[in-house]
Design a protein around this motif. Structure first.
Motif, PDB file in Angstrom:
ATOM      1  N   UNK A 138      -5.349  10.879 -11.735  1.00 33.70           N
ATOM      2  CA  UNK A 138      -5.544   9.480 -11.815  1.00 33.70           C
ATOM      3  C   UNK A 138      -4.343   8.509 -12.056  1.00 33.70           C
ATOM      4  N   UNK A 139      -3.044   9.102 -12.252  1.00 33.82           N
ATOM      5  CA  UNK A 139      -1.934   8.499 -12.309  1.00 33.82           C
ATOM      6  C   UNK A 139      -1.641   8.542 -10.716  1.00 33.82           C
ATOM      7  N   UNK A 140      -1.513   9.680 -10.202  1.00 29.36           N
ATOM      8  CA  UNK A 140      -1.029   9.876  -8.852  1.00 29.36           C
ATOM      9  C   UNK A 140      -1.513   8.957  -7.634  1.00 29.36           C
ATOM     10  N   UNK A 141      -2.950   8.377  -7.904  1.00 32.49           N
ATOM     11  CA  UNK A 141      -3.658   7.727  -7.058  1.00 32.49           C
ATOM     12  C   UNK A 141      -2.923   6.119  -7.029  1.00 32.49           C
ATOM     13  N   UNK A 142      -2.921   5.457  -7.984  1.00 29.51           N
ATOM     14  CA  UNK A 142      -2.382   4.126  -7.719  1.00 29.51           C
ATOM     15  C   UNK A 142      -0.918   4.102  -7.390  1.00 29.51           C
ATOM     16  N   UNK A 143      -0.045   5.274  -7.614  1.00 34.23           N
ATOM     17  CA  UNK A 143       1.282   5.333  -6.973  1.00 34.23           C
ATOM     18  C   UNK A 143       1.296   5.705  -5.716  1.00 34.23           C
ATOM     19  N   UNK A 144       0.487   6.496  -5.443  1.00 30.65           N
ATOM     20  CA  UNK A 144       0.430   6.862  -3.794  1.00 30.65           C
ATOM     21  C   UNK A 144       0.181   5.473  -2.938  1.00 30.65           C
ATOM     22  N   UNK A 145      -0.936   4.711  -3.405  1.00 29.48           N
ATOM     23  CA  UNK A 145      -1.283   3.579  -2.802  1.00 29.48           C
ATOM     24  C   UNK A 145      -0.529   2.633  -2.743  1.00 29.48           C
ATOM     25  N   UNK A 146       0.558   2.460  -3.879  1.00 28.84           N
ATOM     26  CA  UNK A 146       1.614   1.482  -3.769  1.00 28.84           C
ATOM     27  C   UNK A 146       2.692   1.824  -3.010  1.00 28.84           C
ATOM     28  N   UNK A 147       2.969   3.165  -2.714  1.00 29.00           N
ATOM     29  CA  UNK A 147       3.809   3.908  -1.821  1.00 29.00           C
ATOM     30  C   UNK A 147       3.675   3.432  -0.370  1.00 29.00           C
ATOM     31  N   UNK A 148       2.400   3.689  -0.084  1.00 29.68           N
ATOM     32  CA  UNK A 148       1.801   3.429   1.263  1.00 29.68           C
ATOM     33  C   UNK A 148       1.840   2.050   1.684  1.00 29.68           C
ATOM     34  N   UNK A 149       1.458   1.097   0.701  1.00 26.29           N
ATOM     35  CA  UNK A 149       1.821  -0.221   1.277  1.00 26.29           C
ATOM     36  C   UNK A 149       3.289  -0.697   1.353  1.00 26.29           C
ATOM     37  N   UNK A 150       4.239  -0.081   0.397  1.00 26.15           N
ATOM     38  CA  UNK A 150       5.697  -0.277   0.751  1.00 26.15           C
ATOM     39  C   UNK A 150       6.040   0.321   2.046  1.00 26.15           C
ATOM     40  N   UNK A 151       5.627   1.351   2.290  1.00 27.17           N
ATOM     41  CA  UNK A 151       6.177   2.077   3.650  1.00 27.17           C
ATOM     42  C   UNK A 151       5.729   1.132   4.679  1.00 27.17           C
ATOM     43  N   UNK A 152       4.401   0.994   4.794  1.00 25.00           N
ATOM     44  CA  UNK A 152       3.694   0.214   5.726  1.00 25.00           C
ATOM     45  C   UNK A 152       4.381  -1.125   6.206  1.00 25.00           C
ATOM     46  N   UNK A 153       4.579  -1.740   5.010  1.00 29.87           N
ATOM     47  CA  UNK A 153       5.489  -3.051   5.224  1.00 29.87           C
ATOM     48  C   UNK A 153       7.052  -2.994   5.579  1.00 29.87           C
ATOM     49  N   UNK A 154       7.544  -1.966   5.149  1.00 29.94           N
ATOM     50  CA  UNK A 154       9.156  -1.727   5.662  1.00 29.94           C
ATOM     51  C   UNK A 154       8.997  -1.464   7.104  1.00 29.94           C
ATOM     52  N   UNK A 155       7.967  -0.475   7.493  1.00 34.51           N
ATOM     53  CA  UNK A 155       8.128  -0.145   8.872  1.00 34.51           C
ATOM     54  C   UNK A 155       7.812  -1.492   9.819  1.00 34.51           C
ATOM     55  N   UNK A 156       6.768  -2.479   9.429  1.00 34.83           N
ATOM     56  CA  UNK A 156       6.554  -3.615  10.356  1.00 34.83           C
ATOM     57  C   UNK A 156       7.876  -4.521   9.883  1.00 34.83           C
ATOM     58  N   UNK A 157       8.501  -4.687   8.758  1.00 35.58           N
ATOM     59  CA  UNK A 157       9.642  -5.340   8.844  1.00 35.58           C
ATOM     60  C   UNK A 157      10.762  -4.796   9.718  1.00 35.58           C
ATOM     61  N   UNK A 158      11.049  -3.743   9.875  1.00 36.28           N
ATOM     62  CA  UNK A 158      12.048  -3.064  10.767  1.00 36.28           C
ATOM     63  C   UNK A 158      11.852  -3.394  12.072  1.00 36.28           C
ATOM     64  N   UNK A 159      10.409  -3.121  12.390  1.00 32.12           N
ATOM     65  CA  UNK A 159      10.182  -3.552  13.736  1.00 32.12           C
ATOM     66  C   UNK A 159       9.987  -5.045  14.337  1.00 32.12           C
ATOM     67  N   UNK A 160      10.330  -5.899  13.340  1.00 37.04           N
ATOM     68  CA  UNK A 160      10.170  -7.457  13.421  1.00 37.04           C
ATOM     69  C   UNK A 160       8.468  -7.600  13.994  1.00 37.04           C
ATOM     70  N   UNK A 161       7.744  -6.878  13.045  1.00 38.74           N
ATOM     71  CA  UNK A 161       6.471  -7.381  13.198  1.00 38.74           C
ATOM     72  C   UNK A 161       5.742  -8.104  12.095  1.00 38.74           C
ATOM     73  N   UNK A 162       4.516  -8.764  12.200  1.00 37.80           N
ATOM     74  CA  UNK A 162       4.072  -9.478  10.915  1.00 37.80           C
ATOM     75  C   UNK A 162       3.519  -8.423   9.909  1.00 37.80           C
ATOM     76  N   UNK A 163       3.418  -9.095   8.627  1.00 38.59           N
ATOM     77  CA  UNK A 163       2.842  -8.194   7.690  1.00 38.59           C
ATOM     78  C   UNK A 163       1.435  -7.556   8.055  1.00 38.59           C
ATOM     79  N   UNK A 164       1.267  -6.400   7.767  1.00 37.10           N
ATOM     80  CA  UNK A 164       0.103  -5.686   8.448  1.00 37.10           C
ATOM     81  C   UNK A 164      -0.881  -5.516   6.986  1.00 37.10           C
ATOM     82  N   UNK A 165      -0.575  -6.299   5.768  1.00 41.20           N
ATOM     83  CA  UNK A 165      -1.415  -6.380   4.910  1.00 41.20           C
ATOM     84  C   UNK A 165      -1.910  -7.596   4.132  1.00 41.20           C
ATOM     85  N   UNK A 166      -2.899  -7.700   3.182  1.00 35.92           N
ATOM     86  CA  UNK A 166      -3.193  -8.970   2.996  1.00 35.92           C
ATOM     87  C   UNK A 166      -2.427  -9.872   2.151  1.00 35.92           C
ATOM     88  N   UNK A 167      -2.330 -11.280   2.803  1.00 36.65           N
ATOM     89  CA  UNK A 167      -1.192 -12.209   1.936  1.00 36.65           C
ATOM     90  C   UNK A 167      -1.581 -12.592   0.451  1.00 36.65           C
TER      91      UNK A 167
END
Length: 236
Positions: free
Chosen positions: A205-234
């Motif tokens: 129950x603690x692992x789940x929200x932490x993993x989701x936060x990490x996935x969001x961070x990783x997705x956005x960092x990749x988009x940022x590095x590739x000069x792509x727009x945010x892929x998550x809700x603003x």
């Protein structure tokens, strides 16, 4: 967006304090990017509004930072402090003279402290693969936040850590962290190691929200590095 967010978790407090004492500024790649001061992503890619903090957990996390790692925007230890703001401690690593508060945590008889690191039998250290959770002691995960080379030195050179058992993980999947390349598939980022440790300790129950936060961070960092727009809700 608030340009001066409150210093409301251990990572933010340590970062602010260290910056005050620093004699040189961080000049790594991406220094010119206008970043959110909390998640350190580009303002347009901020994930702070998407995180789901856990007010109180039944365990604690102790982040021990190599000084170089503390300033890196790619650092994932800060995500742990984001999700568990009331249960995370953060310290700079000192090989010889660690902070008294850190030593007090590590030697507290009411805690079950485990350092999350892939130790082997040759280290002479007690190794735990499936911890027997003692309800009379508070589970406390010790996390060495640095590159793999730095964290291995921290693990081996810190005499004040030698009496603490290592929680050995057995990751089945390669590291998911896309912003850095690992020398081996089982070299996990700090937050991935923590998610796996929580699962090993039956704290899903603690692992789940932490993993989701990490996935969001990783997705956005990749988009940022590739000069792509945010892929998550603003932020609304």
């Amino acid at each position: 967006m608030n340009p001066n967010p409150p210093q409301n978790n251990a990572y933010q407090q340590l970062l602010a304090h260290t910056r005050q004492d620093s004699t040189r500024s961080y000049n790594g790649r991406g220094i010119l990017v206008q970043r959110c001061l909390t998640c350190q992503l580009k303002n347009s890619h901020c994930i702070c509004h998407l995180k789901s903090p856990v007010d109180q957990a039944n365990m604690d996390f102790v982040l021990i930072y190599h000084r170089d790692e503390l300033f890196k925007p790619t650092n994932t230890g800060k995500l742990i402090a984001d999700i568990f703001p009331n249960n995370t401690y953060a310290f700079l690593w000192q090989r010889v003279d660690p902070p008294a508060e850190l030593i007090n945590l590590l030697t507290d008889p009411n805690r079950l402290c485990l350092v999350v690191f892939p130790a082997d039998a040759a280290s002479g250290r007690a190794i735990v693969t499936q911890p027997a959770i003692n309800t009379n002691k508070r589970l406390t995960l010790i996390l060495l936040d640095a590159t793999w080379r730095q964290s291995r030195r921290m693990f081996n050179a810190s005499k004040w850590l030698t009496d603490i058992a290592a929680l050995k993980l057995n990751p089945k999947d390669k590291a998911r962290y896309s912003t850095r390349s690992a020398h081996q598939d089982d070299y996990l980022s700090t937050v991935e190691s923590t998610v796996l440790a929580l699962t090993t300790c039956k704290q899903q129950t603690l692992a789940t929200p932490l993993l989701q936060h990490f996935i969001h961070f990783d997705q956005q960092y990749v988009a940022m590095k590739q000069n792509k727009a945010s892929c998550l809700p603003a932020k609304q």
